[in-house]
Design a protein around this motif. Structure first.
Motif, PDB file in Angstrom:
ATOM      1  N   CYS A  62       1.686   9.245  -6.154  1.00 25.25           N
ATOM      2  CA  CYS A  62       2.321  10.532  -5.919  1.00 25.25           C
ATOM      3  C   CYS A  62       3.419  11.058  -6.904  1.00 25.25           C
ATOM      4  CB  CYS A  62       2.871  10.766  -4.576  1.00 25.25           C
ATOM      5  SG  CYS A  62       1.660  10.620  -3.354  1.00 25.25           S
TER       6      CYS A  62
ATOM      7  N   THR B 254       0.857  -1.170   0.035  1.00 26.96           N
ATOM      8  CA  THR B 254      -0.080  -0.067  -0.079  1.00 26.96           C
ATOM      9  C   THR B 254       0.848   1.149   0.081  1.00 26.96           C
ATOM     10  OG1 THR B 254      -1.680  -1.170   1.057  1.00 26.96           O
ATOM     11  CG2 THR B 254      -1.899   1.186   1.084  1.00 26.96           C
TER      12      THR B 254
ATOM     13  N   PHE C 241       1.168   3.829  -3.066  1.00 25.51           N
ATOM     14  CA  PHE C 241       0.725   5.413  -2.756  1.00 25.51           C
ATOM     15  C   PHE C 241       1.719   6.127  -3.287  1.00 25.51           C
ATOM     16  CE2 PHE C 241       1.138   9.273  -0.258  1.00 25.51           C
ATOM     17  CZ  PHE C 241      -0.128   9.822  -0.226  1.00 25.51           C
TER      18      PHE C 241
ATOM     19  N   ALA D 147      -6.347   8.902   1.719  1.00 23.93           N
ATOM     20  CA  ALA D 147      -5.958   7.618   1.327  1.00 23.93           C
ATOM     21  C   ALA D 147      -6.115   6.521   2.462  1.00 23.93           C
ATOM     22  CB  ALA D 147      -4.369   7.321   0.977  1.00 23.93           C
TER      23      ALA D 147
END
Length: 76
Positions: free
Chosen positions: A57, A49, A53, A74
């Protein structure tokens, strides 16, 4: 340009004991020099995860001023 990286951390909690979490670190990159400009600890419990993420980004070139808001979105 800002680059994001997941950082593995180990925490000690009175109720939970020892656990591994992942924070998000942001680096400002100028002329091949990088400087840490933000660090938010203890965000994710999963390496997958956290990596996903920061990949998003980086791909979307998230501006640093939006980092906290995007993290909140998130994890909620």
């Amino acid at each position: 340009m800002v680059a994001y990286q997941a950082v593995q951390e180990e925490f000690h909690d009175h109720d939970l004991g020892v656990y591994t979490a992942f924070g998000v670190c942001a680096y400002q990159i100028v002329e091949q020099q990088q400087e840490q400009v933000a660090y938010i600890p203890d965000v994710f419990l999963s390496t997958e995860t956290a990596q996903h993420f920061v990949e998003i980004c980086n791909r979307l070139q998230l501006e640093i001023i939006h980092l906290r808001e995007v993290i909140e979105d998130a994890i909620l």
